[in-house]
Scaffold this motif. Sequence first.
Motif, PDB file in Angstrom:
ATOM      1  N   LYS A 143       0.831  -1.197   0.000  1.00  0.00           N
ATOM      2  CA  LYS A 143       0.000   0.000   0.000  1.00  0.00           C
ATOM      3  C   LYS A 143       0.872   1.257   0.000  1.00  0.00           C
ATOM      4  N   LEU A 180       2.058   1.902  -3.539  1.00  0.00           N
ATOM      5  CA  LEU A 180       0.973   2.434  -4.363  1.00  0.00           C
ATOM      6  C   LEU A 180       0.708   3.901  -4.026  1.00  0.00           C
ATOM      7  N   LEU A 230      -6.299  -3.219   1.573  1.00  0.00           N
ATOM      8  CA  LEU A 230      -6.289  -3.286   0.113  1.00  0.00           C
ATOM      9  C   LEU A 230      -7.369  -4.218  -0.437  1.00  0.00           C
ATOM     10  N   GLU A 231      -7.765  -5.225   0.351  1.00  0.00           N
ATOM     11  CA  GLU A 231      -8.762  -6.205  -0.108  1.00  0.00           C
ATOM     12  C   GLU A 231     -10.191  -5.693  -0.007  1.00  0.00           C
ATOM     13  N   SER A 280     -11.784  -3.822  -5.674  1.00  0.00           N
ATOM     14  CA  SER A 280     -11.045  -3.722  -4.416  1.00  0.00           C
ATOM     15  C   SER A 280     -10.349  -2.367  -4.326  1.00  0.00           C
ATOM     16  N   HIS A 318      -7.309  -2.064  -3.758  1.00  0.00           N
ATOM     17  CA  HIS A 318      -6.087  -2.267  -4.532  1.00  0.00           C
ATOM     18  C   HIS A 318      -6.316  -1.914  -6.003  1.00  0.00           C
ATOM     19  N   LYS A 319      -7.399  -2.415  -6.572  1.00  0.00           N
ATOM     20  CA  LYS A 319      -7.701  -2.136  -7.975  1.00  0.00           C
ATOM     21  C   LYS A 319      -7.943  -0.650  -8.207  1.00  0.00           C
TER      22      LYS A 319
END
Length: 196
Positions: A7, A10, A115-116, A131, A133-134
């Motif tokens: 994370k 990102l 993230l999930e 998600s 994350h996406k």
Amino acid sequence: MAEYDPKADLRTYLQEARDAVVWKLKELSEYDVRRPMTPTGTNLLGLIKHLAGLESGYFGETFGRPFPEPTPGFEAGAEPNADLWATPEETREQIVGLYQRACAHADVTIETLPLETIGHVPWWNAGGAASLHKILVHMIAETNRHAGHADVVRELIDGSVGYMEDDSNLPDVDEAWWETHRARIEAAAREAAHNN
């Protein structure tokens, strides 16, 4: 050895892209930050306005944390591309401030959710499930795409180039080198067109 934190990686890439887009406005006139530099109207301040709406929507509404302010150009019934240019009444400070607040709101979402975590993007097809994350990957791509637009627009305005304010990521050469380089590329293009 420190524990790997995807994370954090990102967030770093997203923040670098955010910073690059805002930096492209630096030291430009009101006209220059607003003027359309392509046939479709691409302009620097419009890119920031657009990104403010994306940050507030993707990291706000998608995860049940609606952004508390209206995002101009994204309201119901807005004309096409209303989010990609600044009206005379909208100041640079208002739009940049809105972007910064939308990013701060987004950062709280990013910090507090794993993230999930699954959110729902209402404007996506197939139910819009995604998600965190996406969405982070999507916004890194989206922001970098518009940072690339900003790079080209800024170069067209005043010749200013570079990746970041303190790191151009370009060869350390003079203007004469660039002129020769551009002429060589032009000659290659003409030759290839003539040969085909």
